[in-house]
Design a protein around this motif. Structure first.
Motif, PDB file in Angstrom:
ATOM      1  N   LEU A 275      -3.045  -2.296 -11.542  1.00 37.03           N
ATOM      2  CA  LEU A 275      -4.203  -2.770 -10.782  1.00 37.03           C
ATOM      3  C   LEU A 275      -4.154  -2.280  -9.333  1.00 37.03           C
ATOM      4  N   VAL A 276      -2.986  -2.367  -8.704  1.00 31.85           N
ATOM      5  CA  VAL A 276      -2.837  -1.902  -7.323  1.00 31.85           C
ATOM      6  C   VAL A 276      -3.043  -0.386  -7.251  1.00 31.85           C
ATOM      7  N   LEU A 277      -2.460   0.327  -8.202  1.00 31.67           N
ATOM      8  CA  LEU A 277      -2.611   1.786  -8.227  1.00 31.67           C
ATOM      9  C   LEU A 277      -4.072   2.181  -8.409  1.00 31.67           C
ATOM     10  N   ASN A 278      -4.774   1.521  -9.305  1.00 30.45           N
ATOM     11  CA  ASN A 278      -6.187   1.805  -9.546  1.00 30.45           C
ATOM     12  C   ASN A 278      -7.021   1.514  -8.299  1.00 30.45           C
ATOM     13  N   THR A 279      -6.707   0.440  -7.607  1.00 37.32           N
ATOM     14  CA  THR A 279      -7.419   0.097  -6.379  1.00 37.32           C
ATOM     15  C   THR A 279      -7.223   1.184  -5.320  1.00 37.32           C
ATOM     16  N   LYS A 280      -5.996   1.655  -5.157  1.00 37.09           N
ATOM     17  CA  LYS A 280      -5.718   2.715  -4.181  1.00 37.09           C
ATOM     18  C   LYS A 280      -6.425   4.012  -4.561  1.00 37.09           C
TER      19      LYS A 280
ATOM     20  N   VAL B  46       5.716  -7.185 -18.195  1.00 41.45           N
ATOM     21  CA  VAL B  46       4.332  -6.870 -18.545  1.00 41.45           C
ATOM     22  C   VAL B  46       3.403  -7.259 -17.392  1.00 41.45           C
ATOM     23  N   ALA B  47       3.607  -8.432 -16.820  1.00 37.78           N
ATOM     24  CA  ALA B  47       2.754  -8.890 -15.725  1.00 37.78           C
ATOM     25  C   ALA B  47       2.910  -7.973 -14.510  1.00 37.78           C
ATOM     26  N   SER B  48       4.153  -7.613 -14.194  1.00 40.60           N
ATOM     27  CA  SER B  48       4.341  -6.722 -13.042  1.00 40.60           C
ATOM     28  C   SER B  48       3.777  -5.332 -13.330  1.00 40.60           C
ATOM     29  N   GLY B  49       3.829  -4.876 -14.561  1.00 41.74           N
ATOM     30  CA  GLY B  49       3.234  -3.592 -14.924  1.00 41.74           C
ATOM     31  C   GLY B  49       1.721  -3.624 -14.780  1.00 41.74           C
ATOM     32  N   VAL B  50       1.093  -4.685 -15.240  1.00 39.21           N
ATOM     33  CA  VAL B  50      -0.363  -4.826 -15.120  1.00 39.21           C
ATOM     34  C   VAL B  50      -0.757  -4.910 -13.647  1.00 39.21           C
ATOM     35  N   LEU B  51       0.006  -5.677 -12.875  1.00 44.33           N
ATOM     36  CA  LEU B  51      -0.267  -5.792 -11.453  1.00 44.33           C
ATOM     37  C   LEU B  51      -0.090  -4.436 -10.755  1.00 44.33           C
ATOM     38  N   GLY B  52       0.938  -3.699 -11.117  1.00 42.59           N
ATOM     39  CA  GLY B  52       1.156  -2.368 -10.544  1.00 42.59           C
ATOM     40  C   GLY B  52       0.022  -1.419 -10.869  1.00 42.59           C
TER      41      GLY B  52
END
Length: 114
Positions: free
Chosen positions: A22-27, A14-20
Motif C-alpha cells: 500500500l505504501v509503495l503503491n501510494t509513492k 501478511v499484514a506488513s506485506g499488505v501495508l508495504g
C-alpha cells in the motif's frame, strides 16, 4: 498450542506485506503525478523556447538588422579596406561611409534637445 505463535507470525508478515504494498503503491502514484507536472512544465518551456528562437531568427534577419541600424543613425558603408597583419599593408582604399543619417538617430536626437 504451538501453532498459535506461528499463525500470529504469518498474520503479522501478511499484514506488513499488505501495508508495504500500500505504501509503495501510494509513492508510485505520487511520483506519477509529479512526473506529469514536470512533463507539462517541459512542454510549456519547449513552446517558449520555440517562440524565442522564432523571435531571434526574425531579429537576426538582414532586413531587421538594416532597419535597426537605420534607427541608430547608421549608414551603409562602401567598399571596405583591409589591413594585412603583421606588415600593416593596407589593401583597398578606405573611404568614409556616405549617406543621410536617419532623423531618429542618436545624434539627431541630441541636436533637437538643444
Amino acid at each position: 498450542m504451538p501453532r498459535a505463535p506461528f499463525v500470529a507470525l504469518v498474520l503479522v508478515l501478511v499484514a506488513s506485506g499488505v501495508l508495504g504494498i500500500l505504501v509503495l503503491n501510494t509513492k508510485i502514484n505520487e511520483n506519477a503525478f509529479r512526473l506529469k507536472d514536470l512533463h507539462d512544465r517541459q512542454s510549456a518551456l519547449d513552446l517558449r523556447e520555440q517562440q524565442l528562437s522564432d523571435d531571434l531568427a526574425l531579429q537576426e534577419s538582414p532586413n531587421s538588422l538594416a532597419a535597426a541600424a537605420r534607427r541608430l543613425g547608421l549608414v551603409p558603408a562602401g567598399s571596405p579596406a583591409f589591413i594585412k597583419l603583421p606588415d600593416g599593408r593596407v589593401l583597398g582604399v578606405p573611404q568614409p561611409a556616405t549617406g543621410q543619417q536617419s532623423a531618429s538617430g542618436p545624434q539627431a536626437a541630441g541636436k533637437s534637445g538643444r
